[in-house]
Motif scaffolding. Structure first.
Motif, mmCIF file in Angstrom:
data_model
loop_
_atom_site.group_PDB
_atom_site.id
_atom_site.type_symbol
_atom_site.label_atom_id
_atom_site.label_comp_id
_atom_site.label_asym_id
_atom_site.label_seq_id
_atom_site.Cartn_x
_atom_site.Cartn_y
_atom_site.Cartn_z
ATOM 1 N N UNK A 151 16.800 5.810 -49.653
ATOM 2 C CA UNK A 151 18.049 5.734 -50.301
ATOM 3 C C UNK A 151 19.074 4.671 -50.337
ATOM 4 N N UNK A 152 18.209 3.945 -51.350
ATOM 5 C CA UNK A 152 19.669 2.739 -52.096
ATOM 6 C C UNK A 152 20.087 2.948 -53.232
ATOM 7 N N UNK A 153 20.962 2.168 -53.736
ATOM 8 C CA UNK A 153 21.351 1.697 -55.002
ATOM 9 C C UNK A 153 20.407 2.198 -55.655
ATOM 10 N N UNK A 154 21.038 3.002 -55.904
ATOM 11 C CA UNK A 154 20.391 3.063 -58.318
ATOM 12 C C UNK A 154 18.366 4.767 -57.686
ATOM 13 N N UNK A 155 18.191 4.181 -56.590
ATOM 14 C CA UNK A 155 16.497 4.663 -56.114
ATOM 15 C C UNK A 155 17.433 6.780 -56.800
ATOM 16 N N UNK A 156 15.487 7.028 -56.914
ATOM 17 C CA UNK A 156 15.690 8.010 -56.944
ATOM 18 C C UNK A 156 15.327 9.179 -55.699
ATOM 19 N N UNK A 157 15.876 10.000 -54.868
ATOM 20 C CA UNK A 157 15.407 10.305 -53.429
ATOM 21 C C UNK A 157 15.632 11.827 -53.280
ATOM 22 N N UNK A 158 14.688 12.472 -52.850
ATOM 23 C CA UNK A 158 14.346 14.107 -52.837
ATOM 24 C C UNK A 158 15.094 14.490 -51.178
ATOM 25 N N UNK A 159 15.963 15.528 -50.951
ATOM 26 C CA UNK A 159 16.232 16.568 -49.627
ATOM 27 C C UNK A 159 15.205 17.303 -49.386
ATOM 28 N N UNK A 160 14.476 17.156 -48.612
ATOM 29 C CA UNK A 160 13.745 18.098 -48.285
ATOM 30 C C UNK A 160 13.662 19.338 -47.076
ATOM 31 N N UNK A 161 13.908 20.594 -47.161
ATOM 32 C CA UNK A 161 14.539 21.479 -45.752
ATOM 33 C C UNK A 161 13.378 22.526 -45.662
ATOM 34 N N UNK A 162 13.054 22.551 -44.603
ATOM 35 C CA UNK A 162 12.041 23.875 -44.988
ATOM 36 C C UNK A 162 12.187 24.815 -43.231
ATOM 37 N N UNK A 163 11.603 25.977 -43.530
ATOM 38 C CA UNK A 163 11.945 27.122 -42.493
ATOM 39 C C UNK A 163 10.220 27.421 -42.466
ATOM 40 N N UNK A 183 29.125 18.010 -53.921
ATOM 41 C CA UNK A 183 27.211 17.595 -53.930
ATOM 42 C C UNK A 183 27.417 16.217 -55.462
ATOM 43 N N UNK A 184 25.862 15.951 -55.273
ATOM 44 C CA UNK A 184 25.936 14.636 -55.934
ATOM 45 C C UNK A 184 25.834 15.374 -58.275
ATOM 46 N N UNK A 185 26.707 15.344 -58.498
ATOM 47 C CA UNK A 185 26.677 15.339 -60.114
ATOM 48 C C UNK A 185 25.305 15.801 -60.847
ATOM 49 N N UNK A 196 16.382 19.370 -52.794
ATOM 50 C CA UNK A 196 17.427 18.655 -54.022
ATOM 51 C C UNK A 196 16.785 17.649 -53.441
ATOM 52 N N UNK A 197 17.154 16.844 -55.124
ATOM 53 C CA UNK A 197 16.602 16.518 -55.741
ATOM 54 C C UNK A 197 17.688 15.148 -56.686
ATOM 55 N N UNK A 198 18.081 14.324 -56.214
ATOM 56 C CA UNK A 198 19.285 13.513 -56.521
ATOM 57 C C UNK A 198 18.843 12.494 -57.310
ATOM 58 N N UNK A 199 19.279 11.683 -58.293
ATOM 59 C CA UNK A 199 18.496 10.468 -59.084
ATOM 60 C C UNK A 199 19.455 9.539 -59.264
ATOM 61 N N UNK A 200 19.271 8.379 -59.277
ATOM 62 C CA UNK A 200 20.240 7.116 -59.303
ATOM 63 C C UNK A 200 21.467 7.472 -58.433
ATOM 64 N N UNK A 227 23.001 7.399 -44.529
ATOM 65 C CA UNK A 227 23.422 6.491 -44.445
ATOM 66 C C UNK A 227 24.007 5.588 -45.828
ATOM 67 N N UNK A 228 25.122 4.960 -45.644
ATOM 68 C CA UNK A 228 25.403 4.428 -47.374
ATOM 69 C C UNK A 228 24.971 3.247 -47.462
ATOM 70 N N UNK A 229 24.029 2.777 -48.813
ATOM 71 C CA UNK A 229 22.989 1.882 -49.233
ATOM 72 C C UNK A 229 23.929 0.205 -49.238
ATOM 73 N N UNK A 230 22.970 -0.526 -48.321
ATOM 74 C CA UNK A 230 23.755 -1.632 -48.334
ATOM 75 C C UNK A 230 23.520 -2.526 -49.329
ATOM 76 N N UNK A 231 24.273 -2.488 -50.273
ATOM 77 C CA UNK A 231 24.118 -3.319 -51.301
ATOM 78 C C UNK A 231 25.958 -4.191 -51.308
#
Length: 312
Positions: A151-163, A183-185, A196-200, A227-231
């Motif tokens: 989770x850093x500025x400009x990266x693409x991340x995916x949040x996962x949730x599984x039961x 939620x992010x736009x 949930x995928x979040x790009x950039x 956490x907030x990106x350290x930029x």
């Protein structure tokens, strides 16, 4: 003719009472669907808009076995029998007096074996009944939230949730529970897989998120803190950057002027002092001083007895 009219007048109140009695006894709706989680209590609703006298009764049956489920109750509330042994001690009439319009039952600690069709029968010339189906399911287990990617500025991340436990259909939803709670736009949520995928990503995307998994018989949730990106650049305003830039330029310019002036002054005064020496601390080396011969004038004066001559 007159005898027939008189007989009709005498019988009419009884006919009317019978018709009203048939119309008044109703159970609505006729059929219902119930879902319950394993181990929970469930109430099967069977309400009617009338009261029962000593000739009426209430009975519950289950299909496909058509076995007697609950005790038969007559109008006087007398308990006659309880022949459906698997339900013994777990099923009871919800109302204290079922003959006053509420024949609903409550089944405690339900299990998979309780999944079947139930029939509520209220008998009062004629009888009416209500058919309902109960489905007992395993509720969803506590889901696990995780983050894939940095989770850093400009990266693409995916949040996962599984039961890992729970019967379909399972539906996953994501929500932001901190900051602007939006939620992010550019977030893409998969309600079936729980991702949930979040790009950039940007700084505003940091915060706390909650994933909720739901089924027909319950829901569970988990939370994830990003956490907030350290930029550092993101925390500097344009005015601060301009101020720092101007300060650096001024310092460099001042150093250049001082150095240039010192060199110029040193060259102009060659032989007297060096810029690198501190004035007033130590005298300059002798090699920097030009030696000139100076002729001092002779001093003559006459004394009373002798003439003294002094010369350098």
């Amino acid at each position: 003719m007159q005898m027939a009219m008189m007989a009709w007048r005498l019988l009419w109140p009884f006919v009317l009472m019978g018709v009203l009695s048939c119309v008044a006894l109703e159970i609505q709706p006729e059929e219902s669907q119930y879902y319950a989680a394993e181990g929970s209590d469930v109430t099967l609703v069977c309400q009617y808009n009338d009261t029962l006298d000593s000739s009426g009764y209430i009975i519950w049956r289950s299909t496909p076995y058509a076995s007697l489920l609950l005790p038969i109750r007559f109008g006087n509330g007398q308990l006659l029998s309880e022949s459906y042994k698997p339900m013994k001690g777990r099923a009871r009439f919800t109302a204290r007096d079922p003959q006053n319009g509420d024949a609903s039952i409550t089944i405690s600690n339900v299990s998979r074996s309780d999944s079947m069709t139930y029939i509520c029968i209220v008998k009062k010339s004629p009888e009416v009944k209500k058919i309902m189906t109960l489905t007992v399911m395993k509720p969803p287990s506590q889901p696990i939230c995780n983050l894939q990617g940095e989770f850093a500025q400009g990266n693409n991340v995916t949040l996962t949730c599984l039961s890992f436990h729970g019967e379909s259909p399972l539906t996953y939803t994501w929500a932001k529970i901190s900051g602007n709670q939006v939620l992010p736009a550019n977030a893409v949520v998969d309600s079936v897989r729980g991702t949930m995928r979040v790009d950039s990503i940007i700084e505003q995307d940091c915060g706390s998120y909650r994933c909720t998994v739901e089924s027909l018989v319950g829901s569970k949730s988990c939370e994830l803190v990003l956490p907030c990106p350290d930029v550092p650049e993101a925390h500097m305003s344009s005015a601060l950057l301009i101020t720092i830039s101007i300060t650096v330029v001024l310092v460099i310019l001042a150093v250049s002027i001082i150095t240039t002036g010192c060199l110029w002054w040193s060259r102009k005064k060659t032989g007297q002092y060096n810029c690198s020496e501190k004035v007033g601390d130590v005298p300059p080396p002798s090699r920097w001083i030009k030696k000139k011969k100076e002729i001092l004038p002779s001093l003559h004066y006459e004394a009373k007895d002798q003439t003294v001559s002094m010369s350098a």
